[in-house]
Design a protein around this motif. Structure first.
Motif, PDB file in Angstrom:
ATOM      1  N   THR A  44       0.837  -1.200   0.000  1.00 16.41           N
ATOM      2  CA  THR A  44       0.000   0.000   0.000  1.00 16.41           C
ATOM      3  C   THR A  44       0.875   1.255   0.000  1.00 16.41           C
ATOM      4  O   THR A  44       0.605   2.208  -0.748  1.00 16.41           O
ATOM      5  N   ALA A  45       1.919   1.261   0.813  1.00 12.29           N
ATOM      6  CA  ALA A  45       2.810   2.427   0.873  1.00 12.29           C
ATOM      7  C   ALA A  45       3.531   2.638  -0.454  1.00 12.29           C
ATOM      8  O   ALA A  45       3.662   3.782  -0.929  1.00 12.29           O
ATOM      9  N   ARG A  46       4.009   1.557  -1.084  1.00  9.43           N
ATOM     10  CA  ARG A  46       4.681   1.676  -2.390  1.00  9.43           C
ATOM     11  C   ARG A  46       3.719   2.221  -3.439  1.00  9.43           C
ATOM     12  O   ARG A  46       4.079   3.091  -4.235  1.00  9.43           O
ATOM     13  N   LEU A  47       2.503   1.681  -3.463  1.00  7.20           N
ATOM     14  CA  LEU A  47       1.522   2.148  -4.449  1.00  7.20           C
ATOM     15  C   LEU A  47       1.145   3.616  -4.199  1.00  7.20           C
ATOM     16  O   LEU A  47       0.974   4.384  -5.138  1.00  7.20           O
ATOM     17  N   ALA A  99      -7.194   5.606  -0.881  1.00 10.90           N
ATOM     18  CA  ALA A  99      -8.183   4.553  -1.144  1.00 10.90           C
ATOM     19  C   ALA A  99      -7.724   3.642  -2.283  1.00 10.90           C
ATOM     20  O   ALA A  99      -7.835   2.418  -2.197  1.00 10.90           O
ATOM     21  N   LEU A 100      -7.181   4.232  -3.343  1.00 13.81           N
ATOM     22  CA  LEU A 100      -6.695   3.423  -4.464  1.00 13.81           C
ATOM     23  C   LEU A 100      -5.480   2.592  -4.073  1.00 13.81           C
ATOM     24  O   LEU A 100      -5.322   1.451  -4.529  1.00 13.81           O
ATOM     25  N   LEU A 117      -6.814  -0.325  -2.124  1.00 17.54           N
ATOM     26  CA  LEU A 117      -7.431  -1.263  -3.072  1.00 17.54           C
ATOM     27  C   LEU A 117      -6.342  -2.076  -3.779  1.00 17.54           C
ATOM     28  O   LEU A 117      -6.440  -3.295  -3.891  1.00 17.54           O
ATOM     29  N   GLY A 118      -5.329  -1.394  -4.248  1.00 12.88           N
ATOM     30  CA  GLY A 118      -4.228  -2.090  -4.932  1.00 12.88           C
ATOM     31  C   GLY A 118      -3.514  -3.055  -4.011  1.00 12.88           C
ATOM     32  O   GLY A 118      -3.157  -4.173  -4.396  1.00 12.88           O
ATOM     33  N   GLY A 119      -3.327  -2.657  -2.732  1.00 15.41           N
ATOM     34  CA  GLY A 119      -2.685  -3.538  -1.761  1.00 15.41           C
ATOM     35  C   GLY A 119      -3.516  -4.784  -1.490  1.00 15.41           C
ATOM     36  O   GLY A 119      -2.978  -5.881  -1.341  1.00 15.41           O
TER      37      GLY A 119
END
Length: 161
Positions: free
Chosen positions: A133-136, A150-151, A154-156
């Protein structure tokens, strides 16, 4: 243009109404007046007893007098190794079941040794991986911080599954 009135059979109804009667009929054939004894079994007898047993049916004795109802026999499916323990706890089970019914509905318990028909336990919901999540979050080029977060969550979650 006027619409014709819909009949009751064509209106949408909750699934519980549609299935409820079929389940009630099936349970009635097994001697259950309602589905609650089966569906609330762990609440009635306790988690430890319910872990090793489940109600199959209630056998009601035939009576010539329709105004007198003799107590029935509750037939339980039990796992083989736990049968002795359940047999020793039969008076406790009788008390709890009769307390649930509010009258002495059950006079004895019969045991049938067989594997229980358990549902697999639901998997615990896991959250998104905080590292992903942090990387995204860092790579997203979105000005709105709440939307970006939020995105990223979601990606995480998607990457985790």
């Amino acid at each position: 243009m006027a619409r014709a009135p819909q009949s009751k059979s064509s209106q949408a109804r909750p699934l519980s109404q549609l299935v409820g009667q079929y389940l009630a009929d099936t349970f009635a054939k097994q001697g259950f007046a309602s589905t609650k004894l089966v569906t609330h079994w762990p609440d009635i007898v306790g988690a430890e007893i319910a872990k090793h047993s489940e109600p199959i049916k209630i056998q009601w004795p035939r009576s010539d007098d329709p105004h007198v109802q003799d107590p029935g026999t509750l037939v339980l499916r039990v796992e083989g190794p736990a049968a002795i323990e359940i047999q020793h706890l039969s008076s406790v089970i009788l008390d709890r079941v009769n307390q649930f019914f509010g009258w002495r509905a059950i006079g004895k318990i019969a045991l049938r040794q067989a594997p229980l028909t358990r549902r697999p336990p639901k998997k615990a919901a896991t959250g998104p991986d905080p590292e992903i999540t942090a990387r995204l979050h860092a790579t997203l080029d979105i000005e709105d911080g709440a939307l970006r977060q939020a995105l990223a969550r979601l990606g995480g979650s998607i990457k985790r599954s």
